[in-house]
Scaffold this motif. Structure first.
Motif, short mmCIF file in Angstrom:
data_model
loop_
_atom_site.label_atom_id
_atom_site.label_comp_id
_atom_site.label_asym_id
_atom_site.label_seq_id
_atom_site.Cartn_x
_atom_site.Cartn_y
_atom_site.Cartn_z
N HIS A 210 12.23 7.71 -2.91
CA HIS A 210 11.09 8.59 -3.17
C HIS A 210 11.48 10.03 -2.86
O HIS A 210 12.21 10.32 -1.92
N SER B 138 0.83 -1.21 0.00
CA SER B 138 0.00 0.00 0.00
C SER B 138 0.85 1.25 0.00
O SER B 138 0.53 2.23 -0.68
N ALA B 139 1.98 1.25 0.75
CA ALA B 139 2.87 2.41 0.74
C ALA B 139 3.52 2.60 -0.62
O ALA B 139 3.65 3.73 -1.11
N ARG B 140 3.92 1.49 -1.24
CA ARG B 140 4.54 1.61 -2.56
C ARG B 140 3.52 2.10 -3.60
O ARG B 140 3.84 2.96 -4.44
N HIS B 141 2.28 1.62 -3.49
CA HIS B 141 1.25 2.08 -4.43
C HIS B 141 0.93 3.56 -4.21
O HIS B 141 0.74 4.31 -5.18
N TYR B 142 0.88 3.98 -2.96
CA TYR B 142 0.58 5.39 -2.66
C TYR B 142 1.69 6.29 -3.19
O TYR B 142 1.42 7.38 -3.71
N ALA B 143 2.96 5.87 -3.05
CA ALA B 143 4.07 6.66 -3.58
C ALA B 143 3.96 6.79 -5.10
O ALA B 143 4.20 7.87 -5.66
N GLU B 144 3.61 5.70 -5.76
CA GLU B 144 3.45 5.76 -7.22
C GLU B 144 2.30 6.68 -7.60
O GLU B 144 2.37 7.41 -8.60
N LEU B 145 1.23 6.66 -6.81
CA LEU B 145 0.09 7.54 -7.08
C LEU B 145 0.47 9.00 -6.94
O LEU B 145 0.08 9.85 -7.75
N LEU B 146 1.26 9.33 -5.92
CA LEU B 146 1.71 10.71 -5.72
C LEU B 146 2.61 11.17 -6.87
O LEU B 146 2.54 12.32 -7.30
N ASP C 86 5.94 14.94 -6.42
CA ASP C 86 6.72 13.78 -6.02
C ASP C 86 7.39 13.15 -7.23
O ASP C 86 6.89 13.22 -8.37
N TRP D 241 8.42 4.79 3.75
CA TRP D 241 8.34 5.12 2.34
C TRP D 241 9.39 4.31 1.58
O TRP D 241 10.40 3.90 2.15
#
Length: 334
Positions: free
Chosen positions: A300, A211-219, A229, A296
């Motif tokens: 990132h 979920s953290a990796r997906h959120y970073a990609e979304l940002l 980002d 994170w």
């Protein structure tokens, strides 16, 4: 029109066994609940299956017994108290002086004993040695510093280490708490604890969750209005135990925070070189507890530059100074 249905309650009106049956109108039935109203219009409900199975149910904090059918009225009454409880005027602190003499009381006056107790307490407090201000240990100061960094980490203009320490010391001073005294080395108080905490916290960094990796990609795909980002470009599966800030002096005394590279311990040098190579001052800080337990992804980048200059600078690899390929960005790939 159908007759009104009721739930019934047996009520002792005077506490001596003068019972009355109260009727509470049923307003609605559902497969699970029976809705009714108490006197005064307060609405309530009970479990339909339980009351229909047992015929009675306790309701509310007062544990009122509600019945589906009118309950039988007890025929016995409680015996009223015929004599008043014995008075104890000689132990009542209000019965002092002339009143005690009229009542014929003997023995010590309770009011005088209470006053002596208070006076003795005051004397003990006056004689107690003064207590000095509390002094934090290095570990306590390190924990407080980490909390301050965590609280300020989401702000777009985050002050650097010295500014955080100055703000923390000001808060401690308001509370009458002293920071730890300087150690044998001529460095500011808490510096040894902060550096020791860096290594301990890095060792406790957890894995990067999906979920953290997906959120970073979304940002990275959807830049915001105040921040944007990106990624440094190096390959690393570790979680970021460090927040390496990109700072410049001014305006004012706190300086300006332009962005952050989230890095693991192995990529600390690469992040510092990326930031200094772009013309900023690097400020490596241990990630706050929440960032370590759910970190994170390493590499990132979050930048707070409306013109996107900081994002471009922090996501673009700098030329390696060593022709043999030992450059910081390239040599730190994992």
């Amino acid at each position: 029109m159908a007759d009104t249905e009721y739930l019934y309650e047996l009520w002792d009106s005077d506490g001596l066994g003068t019972y009355k049956i109260l009727r509470h109108p049923i307003t609605r039935r559902t497969p699970r609940r029976i809705f009714f109203t108490y006197p005064g219009g307060r609405r309530a409900s009970v479990d339909r299956q339980r009351i229909e199975a047992a015929g009675v149910i306790h309701h509310g904090n007062a544990r009122r017994r509600l019945h589906l059918t009118p309950p039988p009225t007890p025929t016995h009454r409680k015996a009223p108290m015929t004599t008043a409880p014995p008075a104890q005027p000689c132990t009542d602190p209000r019965h002092t002086g002339r009143i005690r003499a009229q009542l014929g009381c003997t023995g010590p006056d309770p009011a005088e004993a209470a006053e002596a107790h208070v006076n003795g307490t005051d004397r003990r407090l006056d004689d107690a040695p003064p207590t000095g201000p509390r002094v934090l240990t290095e570990d306590e100061y390190s924990d407080a510093y980490g909390s301050a960094v965590s609280a300020l980490g989401a702000r777009s203009h985050n002050p650097g280490r010295e500014a955080v320490r100055a703000a923390l010391d000001a808060i401690l001073d308001e509370l009458g708490i002293l920071p730890p005294p300087p150690g044998p080395e001529t460095r500011p108080h808490g510096a040894l604890a902060v550096e020791a905490a860096d290594q301990a916290r890095q060792a406790q960094t957890g894995p990067v969750t999906d979920s953290a990796r997906h959120y970073a990609e979304l940002l990275r795909a959807e830049p915001g209005k105040a921040s944007a980002d990106g990624h440094t470009g190096w390959e690393c599966d570790a979680g970021a135990s460090l927040l390496v800030g990109a700072e410049t002096p001014g305006p004012g005394t706190l300086g300006t925070h332009h962005g952050t590279i989230y890095a693991c311990a192995a990529h600390r040098t690469a992040a510092v070189d990326r930031i200094t190579g772009a013309g900023y001052d690097a400020d490596p800080q241990p990630a706050p507890p929440g960032h370590r337990w759910n970190p994170w992804p390493c590499g990132h980048v979050t930048a707070y530059d409306a013109a996107a200059a900081a994002l471009t600078a922090l996501t673009t690899a700098q030329p390696a100074p060593d022709p043999d390929g030992a450059g910081r960005d390239g040599g730190q790939h994992t």
